[in-house]
Design an enzyme around this catalytic site. Structure first.
Site, short mmCIF file in Angstrom:
data_model
loop_
_atom_site.label_atom_id
_atom_site.label_comp_id
_atom_site.label_asym_id
_atom_site.label_seq_id
_atom_site.Cartn_x
_atom_site.Cartn_y
_atom_site.Cartn_z
N HIS A 43 6.79 -4.32 -6.25
CA HIS A 43 7.70 -5.43 -5.92
C HIS A 43 7.77 -6.35 -7.13
CE1 HIS A 43 9.14 -8.45 -2.64
NE2 HIS A 43 9.64 -8.76 -3.82
N GLU A 70 10.81 -2.57 -4.24
CA GLU A 70 11.28 -3.58 -3.28
C GLU A 70 11.47 -4.91 -3.97
OE1 GLU A 70 8.24 -3.50 -0.26
OE2 GLU A 70 7.07 -5.05 -1.27
N HIS A 190 3.43 -5.15 5.71
CA HIS A 190 2.97 -6.52 5.53
C HIS A 190 1.78 -6.79 6.44
CE1 HIS A 190 3.83 -10.27 3.33
NE2 HIS A 190 3.06 -10.78 4.26
#
Length: 238
Positions: A43, A70, A190
């Site tokens: 990310h 991401e 997450h």
């Protein structure tokens, strides 16, 4: 079986804290593949406080499993993804100064924008996943944007799991069923951990992929990286 994609951002945080190349993020990602993970997630953020754009380029050159990139599709991120052409891009609406992702997309309000971005990635053959809260309307909205998958934001599940696993899972099960009804693939991520992962994967057995970074890297401090990858994979076998 649900695939495990390991987010290596936290390894980059340690590297960046001292400069140089220790630990070596690229080597660690290749080792994680060798240890059995089916994918690597990164990310990159504009401030490059962990994964850097050049890390993404190098990872694409050396990885043999799926690379999932991401992030918020700002112009520089879009350009990077179109250049690198990962297997999957996950669109996340995080602010530039966010410590970590903290909400999913409103796929209804941002439909036009997400549809345009998704179409650009599809032109390169990149699978598109949209990060959403466990809300059936947002899941259906992702389908309307042309997404291939949704990733359910699991922070609330992880937080509430310790008190009542079934209640914590309930909205995710509804959202996951909507994804299946819409013909969307399903990812999750997450705060998933060795504590709460198996229950989620058992109850929503059609989950295609989980993306796990923080908890896995923390566990690796105690159990070792190879053993930790195997522990997480074991939680996905039932």
């Amino acid at each position: 079986m649900t695939k495990l994609s390991v987010n290596v951002n936290k390894i980059a945080v340690v590297r960046n804290s001292r400069g140089g190349n220790m630990p070596d993020v690229i080597r660690a990602a290749c080792d994680i593949e060798h240890f059995g993970a089916e994918g690597i997630t990164v990310h990159p953020r504009p401030d490059a406080r962990h994964i850097r754009y050049d890390d993404v380029r190098e990872l694409k050159r050396v990885l043999t499993t799926e690379l999932n990139v991401e992030g918020n599709p700002i112009p520089s991120f879009v350009d990077l993804v179109l250049e690198v052409v990962p297997a999957q891009v996950t669109l996340v609406p995080d602010a530039h100064d966010a410590i970590t992702s903290n909400a999913g997309w409103n796929t209804v309000a941002h439909r036009e924008f997400l549809t345009d971005v998704t179409a650009r990635f599809h032109e390169k053959g990149i699978r598109v996943s949209i990060f959403v809260d466990p809300d059936p309307q947002m899941v259906a909205g992702a389908k309307a944007c042309g997404a291939d998958r949704v990733e359910l934001y699991t922070e609330a599940y992880a937080r509430e799991y310790v008190d009542d696993p079934a209640a914590a899972l309930a909205p995710y099960l509804v959202a996951a069923e909507e994804a299946r009804r819409q013909g969307l693939g399903l990812n999750a991520g997450h705060d998933l951990s060795l504590v709460n992962l198996r229950y989620f994967a058992e109850q929503i057995a059609w989950t295609d992929e989980v993306s796990i970074g923080h908890a896995l890297i923390c566990d690796a401090l105690y159990y070792g990286l190879e053993n930790t990858v195997q522990l997480y994979k074991r939680e996905l076998k039932f």
